[in-house]
Design an enzyme around this catalytic site. Structure first.
Site, PDB file in Angstrom:
ATOM      1  N   LYS A 161      33.548 -74.767 -85.758  1.00 15.34           N
ATOM      2  CA  LYS A 161      32.669 -75.033 -84.620  1.00 15.34           C
ATOM      3  C   LYS A 161      32.440 -73.732 -83.869  1.00 15.34           C
ATOM      4  O   LYS A 161      33.375 -73.098 -83.398  1.00 15.34           O
ATOM      5  CB  LYS A 161      33.309 -76.077 -83.707  1.00 15.34           C
ATOM      6  CG  LYS A 161      32.491 -76.348 -82.455  1.00 15.34           C
ATOM      7  CD  LYS A 161      33.050 -77.501 -81.655  1.00 15.34           C
ATOM      8  CE  LYS A 161      32.274 -77.682 -80.356  1.00 15.34           C
ATOM      9  NZ  LYS A 161      32.772 -78.811 -79.576  1.00 15.34           N
ATOM     10  N   LYS A 177      29.461 -76.881 -87.448  1.00 19.63           N
ATOM     11  CA  LYS A 177      28.640 -77.162 -86.269  1.00 19.63           C
ATOM     12  C   LYS A 177      28.318 -75.891 -85.519  1.00 19.63           C
ATOM     13  O   LYS A 177      29.233 -75.105 -85.301  1.00 19.63           O
ATOM     14  CB  LYS A 177      29.452 -78.105 -85.364  1.00 19.63           C
ATOM     15  CG  LYS A 177      28.778 -78.427 -84.070  1.00 19.63           C
ATOM     16  CD  LYS A 177      29.669 -79.271 -83.218  1.00 19.63           C
ATOM     17  CE  LYS A 177      28.982 -79.432 -81.873  1.00 19.63           C
ATOM     18  NZ  LYS A 177      29.836 -80.036 -80.902  1.00 19.63           N
TER      19      LYS A 177
END
Ligand code: PBG
Length: 324
Positions: free
Chosen positions: A195, A248
């Protein structure tokens, strides 16, 4: 074979031919819809930067879940906006918090819908950071226990899967250990493994009311320039017990999705984040792009990159188009 013997255009002549040689397919089963659940009654508050998305109170969640099921979308991921926030994010553990209530309602009324919960502290802390603050930074190890207890409280409410998004080191292991010891060894963990500290999360922070009050998240989320590090993050999470690993955001990190898929052979989720959604909506509203076509092109690109599933605010619209 070379031109003129080989002519790639031969197989592009008609839609049927194109369909026959298509390499990847986007299906409704690939989609996971994020939902923002809040406290109160009868609340359906539009999120201005994310047209078509709302903060919904839990009394409205049954109707919403039925619509999602009717579109054949297999899963939702829930984010909570609690009534109270404090320094340590205590409300994340409240068995009557919006996420816990929404999970119970959905599992009771629409049991076939898979309910994933986002596990993080940023929506519950007064300062908006993803853990406990000490001397101006998030304290890693002290935060692990809170995350594990939050995940447990979601599992106790009936969540089918938990998804830690905080980026603390060791959180997958902490969550796995507590879930196992409390009788939830069957509940999978989808870890937000790679992330990035991304400006694409802007609209989400309005939606979840989770903008950090000071500083940013760069001491725990990843530097956008790093790919090798993403692979180490994924390897760690798999070792700690992650069942599905997530990359992400999605669109600016398609290379990472591909490397994770090739390198580990684990189920990979791509998170098509809020900013990726909002910029398509804004440009389409101005008439600058064809929103539906751009949406489908983005989603199929994520699949082509290697994603097995996509968390996306487009899930409803994409499912409706795919059902045609
Ligand atoms: C919570 C969390 C965030 C997102 C998902 N979980 C925000 C953040 O890290 O600031 C972003 C999702 C999106 O932009 O759609 N930590």
């Amino acid at each position: 074979m070379n031109f003129p013997q080989y002519r790639p255009r031969r197989l592009r002549r008609t839609e049927t031919l194109r369909r026959m040689v298509r390499e990847v397919r986007l299906g409704i089963s690939d989609l996971i819809l994020p939902i923002f659940v809040t406290h109160g009654k009868g609340v359906k508050r539009p999120i201005s930067s994310m047209p078509g998305h709302y903060q919904l109170s839990t009394d409205l969640i049954e109707e919403e879940a039925k619509k999602i099921r009717d579109l054949a979308i297999p899963a939702v991921i829930l984010f909570g906006i609690p009534e109270t926030k404090d320094e340590t994010g205590k409300s994340a553990l409240d068995s009557n918090g919006p996420v816990q209530r929404a999970v119970r309602t959905i599992k009771e009324k629409v049991p076939g819908l898979v309910v994933i919960t986002d596990v993080c502290m940023c929506e519950y802390t007064s300062h908006g950071h993803c853990g406990i603050i000490k001397e101006g930074d998030v304290e890693n190890d002290a935060t692990l226990e809170l995350l594990a207890r939050e995940a447990l409280s979601h599992a106790e409410a009936g969540a089918d899967m938990v998804a830690p998004s905080d980026m603390m080191d060791g959180r997958v292991e902490a969550i796995r250990t507590l879930l196992d010891s409390e009788g939830y060894s069957h509940i999978p963990i989808m870890s937000y493994a790679a992330k990035y500290a991304s400006a694409f999360y802007g609209p989400f922070r309005e939606a979840a009311e989770s903008t950090p009050e000071f500083g940013d998240r760069r001491s725990y989320q990843m530097d956008p320039a790093n790919a090798e590090e993403a692979l180490r993050e994924v390897a760690l999470d798999i070792e700690e017990g992650a069942d599905i690993v997530m990359v992400k955001p999605a669109l600016p990190y398609l290379d990472i999705i591909r490397r994770v898929k090739d390198g580990f052979g684990y189920p990979v989720a791509a998170y098509n984040v809020s900013g990726e959604y909002s910029m398509v909506k804004a440009a389409a509203e101005k008439g600058w792009i064809d929103g539906d076509r751009v949406m489908m092109e983005m989603l199929v690109a994520m699949k082509r990159a290697g994603a097995d599933m996509i968390v996306t605010y487009f899930a409803r619209e994409a499912a409706a188009l795919l059902a045609k």
